[in-house]
Design a protein around this motif. Structure first.
Motif, PDB file in Angstrom:
ATOM      1  N   TYR A  13       0.812  -1.230   0.000  1.00  0.00           N
ATOM      2  CA  TYR A  13       0.000   0.000   0.000  1.00  0.00           C
ATOM      3  C   TYR A  13       0.835   1.265   0.000  1.00  0.00           C
ATOM      4  CZ  TYR A  13       0.474  -0.039   5.136  1.00  0.00           C
ATOM      5  OH  TYR A  13       0.962  -0.049   6.408  1.00  0.00           O
ATOM      6  N   GLU A  14       2.136   1.111  -0.007  1.00  0.00           N
ATOM      7  CA  GLU A  14       2.975   2.294  -0.234  1.00  0.00           C
ATOM      8  C   GLU A  14       2.698   2.835  -1.645  1.00  0.00           C
ATOM      9  OE1 GLU A  14       7.155   1.634   0.288  1.00  0.00           O
ATOM     10  OE2 GLU A  14       7.661   3.704  -0.242  1.00  0.00           O
ATOM     11  N   TYR A  15       2.396   1.929  -2.566  1.00  0.00           N
ATOM     12  CA  TYR A  15       2.270   2.342  -3.967  1.00  0.00           C
ATOM     13  C   TYR A  15       0.850   2.355  -4.495  1.00  0.00           C
ATOM     14  CZ  TYR A  15       7.297   2.151  -3.911  1.00  0.00           C
ATOM     15  OH  TYR A  15       8.603   2.389  -3.601  1.00  0.00           O
ATOM     16  N   CYS A  16      -0.105   1.825  -3.758  1.00  0.00           N
ATOM     17  CA  CYS A  16      -1.488   1.878  -4.237  1.00  0.00           C
ATOM     18  C   CYS A  16      -1.902   3.343  -4.361  1.00  0.00           C
ATOM     19  CB  CYS A  16      -2.425   1.152  -3.283  1.00  0.00           C
ATOM     20  SG  CYS A  16      -4.162   1.431  -3.682  1.00  0.00           S
ATOM     21  N   SER A  56      -3.216   7.216   2.194  1.00  0.00           N
ATOM     22  CA  SER A  56      -3.078   5.819   1.758  1.00  0.00           C
ATOM     23  C   SER A  56      -4.363   5.335   1.112  1.00  0.00           C
ATOM     24  CB  SER A  56      -2.798   4.891   2.946  1.00  0.00           C
ATOM     25  OG  SER A  56      -1.634   5.260   3.592  1.00  0.00           O
TER      26      SER A  56
END
Ligand code: SF4
Ligand code: SF4
Ligand code: SF4
Lengths: 114, 819
Positions: A13-16, A56
């Motif tokens: 979820y760093e990149y979602c 996030s």
């Protein structure tokens, strides 16, 4: 006792980015009507010190997620995983994904009802 | 490819209409009995590598939508009354030929405006029709043409070619290609990640690069997704980007963080500027019979002037050692003596007008953050800047872009792996006249262009942008000066709900015209005001080509829906009728001509799907200015008047505009309008992107609408609290031009002093006829933005920085009004 769970979805979820491709991919794959679907994208806005905040997005598999059994049986990736614009979703065996999870922070492993 | 009984899989490329893309994803369309049943990303396509956005994944709901227009419609009631009759294509073509033919006869072809929205695979074909009809007045319906063309034109003013973020999109193997280098840092400047691929960059490529280690600097008043993950986030006041860029330049110049060799060799830093006139010293000033396009430098070897030959791209004498600094006395051809200083000195003086403290006062960004971000950008090798449309959406767009362009040039990041890479149309195959390219589809003669609206007034419209100036055109519809406008052709263009500022004025304008044709896929607030509405197709229902940067791609027809026709086919038929000399017999013949530079025919391109220009081709990177690949004469250098990167713009000087980058305060800010600000204390920024909509489209697609059901205004928690507004409540947004309603999203994403609204809202579920026009007046924020505030060069508009106040919608008043 429920059946033993074998497969899951690993989300980085760093990149979602909250692009919602996963949600619509599932709707398309299974023809879900409005309001239903295998995955919901959640927005989390976390206030941090010094007037900062962290934004996030996390895709959450619902009661309707079947982990794309009809697809994975044919060797295809789940529809959401395949289309994820940030390539931040992964389908696989729980123990493999759990191992991968230890490699970097901001990960979540879902084991849907399926 | 086939699968199952009746299932066929067609490989094609996305490019409008449908997802609303600027990009070109590879997709696999699953067709059963002539119907689209599923669409997937093509895993083999180098652009998207199997991924696909939400809007494209919802294509089955779009294509098979019950409200799709499937037959031509003729108005039978009053304009806006919503009474229509279905007619055949033959009737529609005859009617249009007749009406537009009559206007041409009575008033001349320039009396019809051909108007587009965000062009994509429609722009070329609108030009084709307009030019066949004889009208030069192709118009992009946004005030100040404020989307993309201004940026392209401004970058080309400085460096002759446009350039974009390098995400290895030039190579079939992408990031794996050994020639590529991952940027150490990317400045994400006024860009969110809406996945609509603006600049023809797939937004998520930046995420691919972040995973490979790229650090992010975000410049944005909003806490965007990028901002919350950035190494440095600069929350600037909207509209002050130019000042911030000048501040960056100030740090970079004064700390010596620039590439000295690049400045000496490739910029016009050494050219002399006269102190008396403030203009460039030209050879014709200096010697009798000298050329006005050549420039003068001070040769330190001879302690005398020397001539830079802008044609030969060399000095007229040997071994010139040009001075970069200093003031020199030169005697002119007419005997007078003037002092002159170098462009470098003029440029540095300008940059020194922007010390960090002053920039901080203007931008509201702390000085420390400006300095640290400038250093991080300048020290990262390579580094790239990726910007968004807010850069266009300010009247001083060109000086802002000059400053940003100077940044990547001075830091040596131009056309290097992982930097800002020059973007040419693949193989130089270009359909129509775009900034920097001529294309196959042209006006028949120079004379035809003479009446183009605004071209006489605005330099960039004579050099880069072959469009009518929108604000001037709208006025001319009312004034009829210097000639009357009688008709409008609107194709994928929705000024009443989307692209038009001051939309009620657009309604008036449309009503004043004798004949209006709209081409679209669904009825919308604008089509309601037309006389004829023609049903167009999505990308899956047409053959076409996509040549926008790299690669070259074919779009392959997969299905047919009703009697819908592709934009190109509609315009092709009418172009043949209006122009007895129309050159092409069929569409594929036209495609073949456009594709000629690639050496491929349309059929061949279809078979291979996409094509990448090879090493050594001008549309393939890198270092092209050193290799002579940018200029037709193959001399190393740039396609600018001096052949150099112009820190001092020759063109701007010739157009009577300030030639060096600088900052101008926009027209409606707390600084420029302190009085207005007392009544309207909040900065209003518009155009909040949604991942599921493209501008005014997609509100009727159930899977998408459920994700973003209402027009949203973002309000900071403290601001909301002080105004007694709770999350989810409806609020009025109001300024001196009008008011409209939005649903409050109370969020830390915006600062206390600003609100941000979505744009392009109308409600397909509401009545289409007037006065409702699909409820467009409820939440169309463009009602709060004026037309006519374009920049000095005709470009840019104040779209991202207005003023407003907000207050809760009174439910009782609402209920009363509804009765
Ligand atoms: S795994 Fe399949 S069923 Fe589950 S959410 Fe993803 S697409 Fe839907
Ligand atoms: S597709 Fe991927 S990036 Fe987009 S919302 Fe879903 S998980 Fe996030
Ligand atoms: S908008 Fe972008 S991601 Fe979506 S289909 Fe078009 S090119 Fe692909």
């Amino acid at each position: 006792m429920p059946d033993k769970c074998e497969y899951g979805l690993l989300i980085d979820y760093e990149y979602c980015t909250g692009c919602y491709a996963c949600q619509v991919a599932c709707a398309q794959e299974y023809g879900w009507p409005e309001g239903m679907g295998g995955i919901r994208v959640i927005e989390v806005e976390q206030r941090l010190p010094n007037d900062r905040a962290y934004l996030s997005y996390i895709p959450f598999p619902t009661e309707l997620c079947i982990l794309c059994a009809p697809r994975t049986r044919q060797g295809l990736e789940p529809a959401c995983v395949k289309h994820c614009m940030a390539a931040c979703m992964k389908y696989g065996k729980i123990e493999d994904l759990a191992r991968e999870m230890s490699q970097k922070p901001r990960m979540v492993l879902w084991v849907p009802r399926s | 490819m086939t699968k199952g009984k009746n299932r066929q899989i067609v490989r094609t490329t996305t490019w409008s209409a449908g997802p609303g893309c600027h990009g070109g994803c590879g997709v696999l369309a699953h067709i059963e009995d002539g119907k689209l049943v599923k669409i997937e990303g093509d895993p083999e396509h180098p652009w998207n590598q199997g991924r696909l956005c939400s809007r494209c994944l919802a294509m089955t709901q779009y294509i098979n939508h019950p409200d799709r227009l499937t037959r031509p419609l003729k108005r039978i009631g009053e304009r806006g009354e919503g009474k229509w009759q279905e007619i055949s294509w033959d009737e529609a073509f005859d009617l249009i030929e007749n009406k537009l033919g009559k206007i041409r006869e009575d008033y001349g072809p320039e009396s019809v405006i051909f108007s587009m929205g965000t062009g994509r695979d429609i722009g070329a074909w609108i030009c084709m029709l307009a030019y066949a009809y004889g009208s030069p007045n192709v118009m992009f319906a946004l005030s100040g043409i404020a989307c993309y063309s201004p940026r392209i034109s401004a970058v080309e003013t400085v460096q002759g070619d446009y350039c974009i973020l390098d995400a290895a999109q030039w190579f079939p193997k992408r990031y794996e290609d050994p020639r590529y280098q991952v940027p150490e840092c990317i400045v994400v400047w006024g860009y969110n990640i809406p996945a609509s691929c603006p600049d023809n960059v797939f937004g998520h490529w930046i995420i691919d690069l972040m995973k490979k280690g790229t650090k992010i600097i975000t410049i944005d008043p909003r806490l965007s997704w990028f901002a919350s993950r950035a190494e440095k986030w600069l929350r600037l006041r909207p509209g002050t980007d130019g000042a911030l860029a000048m501040g960056f330049l100030n740090v970079i110049i004064n700390e010596g963080l620039y590439d000295k060799e690049f400045v000496e060799k490739w910029t016009n830093a050494a050219h002399l500027v006269r102190s008396d006139t403030g203009k460039l010293l030209r050879e014709s000033d200096w010697v009798e019979g000298g050329s006005p396009v050549n420039f003068v430098v001070w040769d330190t070897a001879r302690q005398a002037p020397a001539i830079w030959d802008s044609q030969q791209l060399e000095y007229k004498s040997a071994n010139v050692r040009p001075a970069l600094e200093g003031e020199y006395e030169v005697s002119l051809a007419d005997g007078t003596r003037v002092s002159a200083k170098t462009v470098c000195d003029v440029f540095v003086e300008q940059v020194n007008q922007y010390p960090v403290e002053r920039v901080s006062e203007i931008t509201w960004v702390p000085p420390k953050d400006i300095i640290e971000a400038a250093r991080l950008y300048a020290r990262s090798k390579p580094a790239a800047i990726h910007w968004g449309v807010p850069i266009d959406m300010t009247p001083a767009i060109t000086p802002t872009v000059q400053a940003i362009t100077d940044l990547w040039c001075l830091t040596g990041n131009l056309d290097v792996p992982g930097g800002n890479v020059i973007s040419r149309y693949a193989f130089d195959a270009v359909a129509y006249a775009l900034p920097g390219a001529k294309g196959v589809i042209k006006l028949k003669s120079k004379e035809d262009d003479e009446k183009r609206i605004g071209a006489d007034q605005y330099g960039p419209l004579r050099k880069f942008i072959w469009r009518a100036q929108t604000d001037v055109t709208l006025e001319q519809i009312f004034t009829e000066d210097p000639y009357p406008i009688k008709g409008m052709w609107l194709q994928a263009c929705n000024p009443v709900a989307g692209i038009g500022l001051d939309p009620k004025r657009w309604v008036e304008a449309l009503k004043k015209l004798d004949f209006v044709v709209a081409v679209d896929l669904f009825m919308n607030p604008t089509t309601q005001l037309a006389d004829v509405v023609l049903p167009a197709t999505t990308f899956l229902e047409k053959d076409s080509i996509r040549s926008w940067w790299i690669p070259l791609q074919s779009i392959n027809k997969a299905i047919t829906v009703g009697e819908c026709k592709p934009d190109i086919e509609i315009n092709f038929e009418l172009a043949k009728r209006f122009d007895p000399d129309f050159r092409w017999n069929n569409i594929h013949e036209l495609f073949d001509e456009i594709l000629k530079p690639s050496g491929l025919t349309f059929r061949e391109l279809q078979q291979q799907g996409w094509a990448f220009p090879p090493e050594g081709h001008p549309s393939h990177p890198y270092h092209r200015f050193e290799k002579g690949l940018l200029r037709p004469d193959v001399k190393p250098g740039f396609q600018t008047p001096s052949g150099k990167v112009e820190l001092y713009s020759v063109l701007r000087e010739e157009w009577g505009l300030e030639p060096v980058a600088h900052y101008e305060e926009p027209p409606f800010t707390p600084i420029s309008q302190p009085e207005l600000c007392k009544e309207y204390p909040l900065i209003l920024s518009t155009g909040r992107r949604s991942p599921v909509y493209f501008h005014a489209e997609h509100r009727n697609i159930p899977w998408l609408r459920e994700i973003d059901p209402d027009p949203v205004i973002e309000i900071h928690p403290k601001t909301a609290k002080s105004l007694n507004i709770a999350n989810g409540e409806w609020v009025w947004v109001e300024n001196w031009l009008g008011r409209c309603k939005f649903r409050a999203k109370v969020t830390l994403v915006v600062p206390e002093w600003m609100v941000m609204t979505a744009h392009g809202w109308w409600f397909p579920e509401e009545p289409g006829e007037e006065p409702s026009l699909f409820g467009v007046w409820k939440s169309n924020v463009n009602q709060l933005i004026p037309m006519g505030f374009q920049g000095e060069d005709g470009l840019g508009a104040p779209i991202k920085h207005l003023l407003c106040k907000i207050y809760r919608v009174d439910e009782q008043e609402e209920a009363r009004d509804a009765r």
